[in-house]
Design a protein around this motif. Structure first.
Motif, PDB file in Angstrom:
ATOM      1  N   GLU A  12      27.203  51.829  40.071  1.00  0.00           N
ATOM      2  CA  GLU A  12      28.534  52.359  39.745  1.00  0.00           C
ATOM      3  C   GLU A  12      29.030  53.339  40.767  1.00  0.00           C
ATOM      4  O   GLU A  12      30.220  53.440  41.012  1.00  0.00           O
ATOM      5  CB  GLU A  12      28.461  53.061  38.382  1.00  0.00           C
ATOM      6  CG  GLU A  12      28.376  52.073  37.267  1.00  0.00           C
ATOM      7  CD  GLU A  12      28.152  52.690  35.909  1.00  0.00           C
ATOM      8  OE1 GLU A  12      27.967  53.915  35.814  1.00  0.00           O
ATOM      9  OE2 GLU A  12      28.145  51.921  34.953  1.00  0.00           O
ATOM     10  N   GLU A  13      28.116  54.095  41.335  1.00  0.00           N
ATOM     11  CA  GLU A  13      28.522  55.151  42.253  1.00  0.00           C
ATOM     12  C   GLU A  13      27.872  54.909  43.614  1.00  0.00           C
ATOM     13  O   GLU A  13      26.803  54.301  43.692  1.00  0.00           O
ATOM     14  CB  GLU A  13      28.061  56.510  41.706  1.00  0.00           C
ATOM     15  CG  GLU A  13      28.776  56.896  40.434  1.00  0.00           C
ATOM     16  CD  GLU A  13      28.138  58.097  39.764  1.00  0.00           C
ATOM     17  OE1 GLU A  13      28.723  59.170  39.811  1.00  0.00           O
ATOM     18  OE2 GLU A  13      27.044  57.941  39.202  1.00  0.00           O
ATOM     19  N   SER A  14      28.514  55.424  44.656  1.00  0.00           N
ATOM     20  CA  SER A  14      27.929  55.297  45.990  1.00  0.00           C
ATOM     21  C   SER A  14      26.757  56.271  46.092  1.00  0.00           C
ATOM     22  O   SER A  14      26.673  57.234  45.309  1.00  0.00           O
ATOM     23  CB  SER A  14      28.976  55.624  47.046  1.00  0.00           C
ATOM     24  OG  SER A  14      29.307  56.988  46.959  1.00  0.00           O
ATOM     25  N   VAL A  15      25.883  56.038  47.064  1.00  0.00           N
ATOM     26  CA  VAL A  15      24.743  56.953  47.203  1.00  0.00           C
ATOM     27  C   VAL A  15      25.237  58.365  47.532  1.00  0.00           C
ATOM     28  O   VAL A  15      24.616  59.355  47.139  1.00  0.00           O
ATOM     29  CB  VAL A  15      23.725  56.453  48.268  1.00  0.00           C
ATOM     30  CG1 VAL A  15      22.909  55.320  47.712  1.00  0.00           C
ATOM     31  CG2 VAL A  15      24.398  56.076  49.554  1.00  0.00           C
TER      32      VAL A  15
ATOM     33  N   LEU B  78      12.447  60.819  45.877  1.00  0.00           N
ATOM     34  CA  LEU B  78      13.517  60.196  45.082  1.00  0.00           C
ATOM     35  C   LEU B  78      14.376  59.359  46.024  1.00  0.00           C
ATOM     36  O   LEU B  78      15.002  59.885  46.947  1.00  0.00           O
ATOM     37  CB  LEU B  78      14.352  61.273  44.377  1.00  0.00           C
ATOM     38  CG  LEU B  78      15.623  60.827  43.658  1.00  0.00           C
ATOM     39  CD1 LEU B  78      15.335  59.711  42.664  1.00  0.00           C
ATOM     40  CD2 LEU B  78      16.255  61.997  42.907  1.00  0.00           C
ATOM     41  N   TYR B  79      14.359  58.055  45.821  1.00  0.00           N
ATOM     42  CA  TYR B  79      15.091  57.133  46.701  1.00  0.00           C
ATOM     43  C   TYR B  79      16.328  56.619  45.987  1.00  0.00           C
ATOM     44  O   TYR B  79      16.260  56.235  44.817  1.00  0.00           O
ATOM     45  CB  TYR B  79      14.199  55.943  47.073  1.00  0.00           C
ATOM     46  CG  TYR B  79      13.035  56.338  47.955  1.00  0.00           C
ATOM     47  CD1 TYR B  79      11.920  56.966  47.407  1.00  0.00           C
ATOM     48  CD2 TYR B  79      13.054  56.094  49.316  1.00  0.00           C
ATOM     49  CE1 TYR B  79      10.858  57.348  48.203  1.00  0.00           C
ATOM     50  CE2 TYR B  79      11.991  56.474  50.124  1.00  0.00           C
ATOM     51  CZ  TYR B  79      10.896  57.100  49.555  1.00  0.00           C
ATOM     52  OH  TYR B  79       9.857  57.486  50.343  1.00  0.00           O
ATOM     53  N   LEU B  80      17.457  56.607  46.711  1.00  0.00           N
ATOM     54  CA  LEU B  80      18.709  56.114  46.128  1.00  0.00           C
ATOM     55  C   LEU B  80      19.091  54.792  46.772  1.00  0.00           C
ATOM     56  O   LEU B  80      18.899  54.614  47.979  1.00  0.00           O
ATOM     57  CB  LEU B  80      19.850  57.102  46.397  1.00  0.00           C
ATOM     58  CG  LEU B  80      19.735  58.513  45.849  1.00  0.00           C
ATOM     59  CD1 LEU B  80      21.003  59.283  46.162  1.00  0.00           C
ATOM     60  CD2 LEU B  80      19.508  58.469  44.340  1.00  0.00           C
ATOM     61  N   ALA B  81      19.648  53.896  45.967  1.00  0.00           N
ATOM     62  CA  ALA B  81      20.185  52.655  46.516  1.00  0.00           C
ATOM     63  C   ALA B  81      21.416  52.293  45.711  1.00  0.00           C
ATOM     64  O   ALA B  81      21.394  52.366  44.484  1.00  0.00           O
ATOM     65  CB  ALA B  81      19.143  51.548  46.415  1.00  0.00           C
ATOM     66  N   ALA B  82      22.503  51.952  46.401  1.00  0.00           N
ATOM     67  CA  ALA B  82      23.699  51.475  45.691  1.00  0.00           C
ATOM     68  C   ALA B  82      23.682  49.959  45.786  1.00  0.00           C
ATOM     69  O   ALA B  82      23.905  49.402  46.858  1.00  0.00           O
ATOM     70  CB  ALA B  82      24.947  52.060  46.335  1.00  0.00           C
ATOM     71  N   GLU B  83      23.339  49.306  44.713  1.00  0.00           N
ATOM     72  CA  GLU B  83      23.217  47.843  44.714  1.00  0.00           C
ATOM     73  C   GLU B  83      23.862  47.263  43.471  1.00  0.00           C
ATOM     74  O   GLU B  83      23.800  47.876  42.401  1.00  0.00           O
ATOM     75  CB  GLU B  83      21.740  47.418  44.687  1.00  0.00           C
ATOM     76  CG  GLU B  83      20.916  47.827  45.877  1.00  0.00           C
ATOM     77  CD  GLU B  83      21.258  47.041  47.137  1.00  0.00           C
ATOM     78  OE1 GLU B  83      22.148  46.160  47.084  1.00  0.00           O
ATOM     79  OE2 GLU B  83      20.652  47.327  48.186  1.00  0.00           O
ATOM     80  N   THR B  84      24.461  46.083  43.650  1.00  0.00           N
ATOM     81  CA  THR B  84      24.989  45.404  42.458  1.00  0.00           C
ATOM     82  C   THR B  84      24.436  43.988  42.351  1.00  0.00           C
ATOM     83  O   THR B  84      24.780  43.267  41.417  1.00  0.00           O
ATOM     84  CB  THR B  84      26.531  45.328  42.504  1.00  0.00           C
ATOM     85  OG1 THR B  84      26.910  44.794  43.754  1.00  0.00           O
ATOM     86  CG2 THR B  84      27.185  46.680  42.297  1.00  0.00           C
TER      87      THR B  84
END
Ligand SMILES: Nc1ncnc2c1ncn2[C@@H]1O[C@H](COP(=O)(O)OP(=O)(O)OP(=O)(O)O)[C@@H](O)[C@H]1O
Ligand SMILES: [Mg+2]
Length: 411
Positions: A97-100, A117-123
């Motif tokens: 829903e949100e960008s990294v 803590l790893y972030l990923a913006a994926e759909t």
């Protein structure tokens, strides 16, 4: 034609298919030999969330957290993710829903910028699975299940078939890797989790995150839990710095003015397994309309109407031509019948303009006859009341609302 042959004909299209005998993928073992090592919960470090989960996250468990838009789901889960990372775990937070960048901004505000803590913006589901492969996390958060889609399936993300496919793939990965997974789920207008009902059957734990927009208070309740009881409630407060646990919420629902005021009464509500001190306030004024107003907030309107009738008929408290306003303090909702007595006492105190004894706490169900009925968890309520300094409660000697009024107002 004979009856028998007709029925045989009717069944003609149904053929019994013999299952092919396969080699068992893992042989069945006696229950006593099965290890429980992998089904022990580890605390997330957010105590109020652990309380709802039944102690913490179990390896391979899939938790669905639902809630209304903006209630604070992402904030809570970022906190959980950061806490797990602080404890040396590798956490993958997938945001559909949100960008990294947005998530990082929130993390800066809430103090969740943590190594591990790893972030990923994926759909796309395939990309999410790829990220799991490359990061090999100990905890996965997917915010939200409705924004991830399987590329090979027709239909946009959020369609029931997509949700089912995405959830079942993530559940498979969770079980294969003993990876705890938390899925965020959107709710529809009526408050149920959007998408197929089967989603709730597929996952191990279903939690609902709720709160009133006007107040900062939030509750997490579990609706289903394969690892623990479902009557626990976690209590949080939204602040500028994120979400804060409220281990002792009782004080939040009290106004405690310096001098006694008429029209207020303290009660003890039961939320899950814990007792909460709460306060009911009532205001009664002469009505200027033929149909007096009854305005309530945090209590049930039809219950208040019934209590007004009982007060009038059984205790001589005249409210027929009065506007009546009843509200709780701090946005708490008092829906159990045990709140009856406090509501009735607050109204009577407002009508008579007499404060109730400041150290008195009232709980009891009121019947139409004006009698007081015993409430559940009476001991738990009484203990909580005395812990917070309420030394007098309407005890079992008092049998009617009229007697309770005499006790509460003539002190
Ligand atoms: N800069 C800020 N300062 C203080 N509070 C903020 C700030 N930004 C957001 N909030 C609070 O956080 C809430 C949003 O929280 P969050 O994004 O975690 O909710 P959500 O349940 O994930 O929503 P959605 O369903 O839209 O994803 C807002 O309603 C607001 O109260
Ligand atoms: Mg969100």
């Amino acid at each position: 034609m004979q009856e028998g042959s007709a029925s045989t004909k009717g069944l003609g299209s149904v053929r019994a298919i013999k299952p092919t005998r396969l080699v068992a993928s893992s042989s069945a073992r006696p229950i006593s030999e099965i290890s429980t090592e992998n089904v022990t919960a580890w605390p997330t470090g957010v105590g109020e969330f652990d309380r709802v989960l039944g102690g913490g996250l179990v390896p391979g468990a899939v938790v669905l957290l639902s809630g209304e838009p903006g209630v604070g789901k992402s904030t809570l889960l970022l906190e959980v993710a950061a806490n797990a990372a602080k404890r040396g775990l590798r956490v993958l937070y997938v945001s559909g829903e949100e960008s990294v960048g947005q998530v990082r901004l929130r993390a800066e505000r809430t103090g969740a910028v943590v190594d591990g803590l790893y972030l990923a913006a994926e759909t796309d589901l395939a990309n999410v699975l790829g990220q799991i492969d490359s990061i090999n996390p100990n905890l996965l958060v997917v915010d939200s299940v409705q924004t991830i889609a399987h590329g090979d399936l027709d239909g946009a993300a959020g369609m029931p078939a997509q949700i089912r496919e995405v959830a079942s793939n993530l559940i498979r990965v969770a079980k294969e890797r003993d990876l705890p997974v938390i899925l965020v789920g959107h709710v529809t207008k009526d408050g149920s989790i959007a998408g197929p009902r089967v989603l709730e059957h597929l996952v191990d734990v279903v939690c609902h995150f709720e709160g009133d927009r006007q107040t900062a208070l939030r509750f997490v309740r579990s609706l289903k839990n394969r690892y623990g009881p479902t009557d626990e409630v976690g209590c949080f407060e939204m602040t500028g710095e994120g979400i804060a646990e409220v281990a002792d919420p009782s004080g939040l629902f009290l106004s405690r003015p310096d001098s006694p005021v008429s029209g207020t009464c303290v009660t003890v509500a039961i939320e899950g397994r814990r007792a909460l001190i709460a306060e009911v306030q009532a205001l009664v004024v002469k009505s200027s309309t033929p149909q007096p107003r009854r305005v309530v907030n945090g209590v049930d309107a039809s219950r208040v109407a019934m209590l007004l009738a009982v007060l009038e008929r059984r205790a001589g408290i005249r409210v027929g031509e009065m506007d009546v306003y009843v509200s709780t303090v701090g946005g708490v909702r008092l829906t159990e019948p045990a709140a009856d007595l406090a509501i009735a006492l607050a109204i009577a105190s407002a009508v008579q303009d007499k404060p109730i004894a400041h150290n008195l706490c009232a709980f009891g169900e009121i019947s139409l006859t004006g009698d007081l009925r015993k409430v559940t968890n009476g001991k738990l309520r009484a203990n909580e009341a005395s812990r917070l300094g309420f030394v007098r409660s309407v005890d079992s000697e008092i049998k009617t609302v009229k007697a309770a009024l005499a006790l509460a107002l003539n002190w």
